[in-house]
Design a protein around this motif. Structure first.
Motif, mmCIF file in Angstrom:
data_model
loop_
_atom_site.group_PDB
_atom_site.id
_atom_site.type_symbol
_atom_site.label_atom_id
_atom_site.label_comp_id
_atom_site.label_asym_id
_atom_site.label_seq_id
_atom_site.Cartn_x
_atom_site.Cartn_y
_atom_site.Cartn_z
ATOM 1 N N HIS A 87 -10.187 -0.746 -3.438
ATOM 2 C CA HIS A 87 -11.391 -1.553 -3.170
ATOM 3 C C HIS A 87 -12.252 -1.670 -4.427
ATOM 4 O O HIS A 87 -12.722 -2.761 -4.760
ATOM 5 C CB HIS A 87 -12.211 -0.951 -2.026
ATOM 6 C CG HIS A 87 -11.628 -1.192 -0.675
ATOM 7 N ND1 HIS A 87 -11.620 -2.423 -0.059
ATOM 8 C CD2 HIS A 87 -11.032 -0.346 0.187
ATOM 9 C CE1 HIS A 87 -11.041 -2.338 1.118
ATOM 10 N NE2 HIS A 87 -10.658 -1.081 1.292
ATOM 11 N N SER A 141 -7.190 3.860 -0.882
ATOM 12 C CA SER A 141 -7.920 2.726 -0.319
ATOM 13 C C SER A 141 -9.238 2.511 -1.055
ATOM 14 O O SER A 141 -9.573 1.379 -1.446
ATOM 15 C CB SER A 141 -8.178 2.972 1.172
ATOM 16 O OG SER A 141 -8.879 1.892 1.725
ATOM 17 N N GLU A 167 -4.398 8.669 1.417
ATOM 18 C CA GLU A 167 -4.570 7.293 1.884
ATOM 19 C C GLU A 167 -6.004 6.841 1.670
ATOM 20 O O GLU A 167 -6.259 5.724 1.210
ATOM 21 C CB GLU A 167 -4.187 7.224 3.362
ATOM 22 C CG GLU A 167 -4.113 5.832 3.912
ATOM 23 C CD GLU A 167 -3.547 5.791 5.324
ATOM 24 O OE1 GLU A 167 -4.080 5.007 6.123
ATOM 25 O OE2 GLU A 167 -2.592 6.525 5.621
ATOM 26 N N LYS A 168 -6.957 7.720 1.987
ATOM 27 C CA LYS A 168 -8.374 7.387 1.847
ATOM 28 C C LYS A 168 -8.736 7.121 0.379
ATOM 29 O O LYS A 168 -9.410 6.137 0.068
ATOM 30 C CB LYS A 168 -9.231 8.527 2.395
ATOM 31 C CG LYS A 168 -10.715 8.300 2.254
ATOM 32 C CD LYS A 168 -11.510 9.483 2.766
ATOM 33 C CE LYS A 168 -12.986 9.255 2.549
ATOM 34 N NZ LYS A 168 -13.790 10.395 2.980
ATOM 35 N N PHE A 190 0.818 -1.211 0.000
ATOM 36 C CA PHE A 190 0.000 0.000 0.000
ATOM 37 C C PHE A 190 0.856 1.267 0.000
ATOM 38 O O PHE A 190 0.654 2.158 -0.820
ATOM 39 C CB PHE A 190 -0.946 -0.006 1.212
ATOM 40 C CG PHE A 190 -1.918 1.131 1.216
ATOM 41 C CD1 PHE A 190 -3.132 1.027 0.569
ATOM 42 C CD2 PHE A 190 -1.609 2.317 1.862
ATOM 43 C CE1 PHE A 190 -4.031 2.088 0.559
ATOM 44 C CE2 PHE A 190 -2.497 3.387 1.859
ATOM 45 C CZ PHE A 190 -3.710 3.262 1.211
#
Length: 134
Positions: free
Chosen positions: A71, A67, A63-64, A51
């Motif tokens: 997904h 992520s 980061e959000k 990551f």
């Protein structure tokens, strides 16, 4: 034998039609061609990444957002996430075979844009000048 004609979308040889409002391919196209999706898929073309490696490679992504992007791409079958049972946990992300196909096509587009940036910048300057600056 006649080919059946779809009544919910324009006639097409493809089983899905991204131009049709309800076609699920639109969502996948958005995941792959959005700013963070395209950069993430392109970054993973060279191999699996953790990551934080991926976050450094895709400069500017939060980061959000990374992520959420991972997904979505995992759900679409473009990215594979593998969690290693280590302490601390290690998670690797890599492209699936479908992801590699998408990445190859996406990178051709990226390289075309990069190769033609002088023309793009000249066109922008001309456009802005014709409209009294930006």
């Amino acid at each position: 034998m006649e080919t059946p004609v779809r009544t919910d979308a324009p006639t097409s040889e493809l089983p899905f039609d991204v131009f049709a409002r309800t076609c699920p391919s639109r969502e996948t196209l958005e995941h792959v061609t959005g700013r963070w999706g395209s950069l993430t898929v392109g970054a993973l073309r060279d191999g699996a990444c953790r990551f934080n490696e991926l976050r450094r490679r895709v400069d500017g992504v939060s980061e959000k957002m990374l992520s959420q992007t991972l997904h979505a791409l995992e759900r679409d079958g473009i990215v594979h996430r593998e969690a290693q049972p280590t302490n601390p946990p290690r998670v690797d992300y890599e492209l699936t075979p479908l992801g590699h196909e998408v990445a190859d096509r996406l990178l051709a587009l990226i390289h075309s844009v990069e190769d033609n940036m002088r023309q793009v910048l000249a066109a922008r300057a001309s456009y802005d000048e014709a409209r009294g600056g930006r």
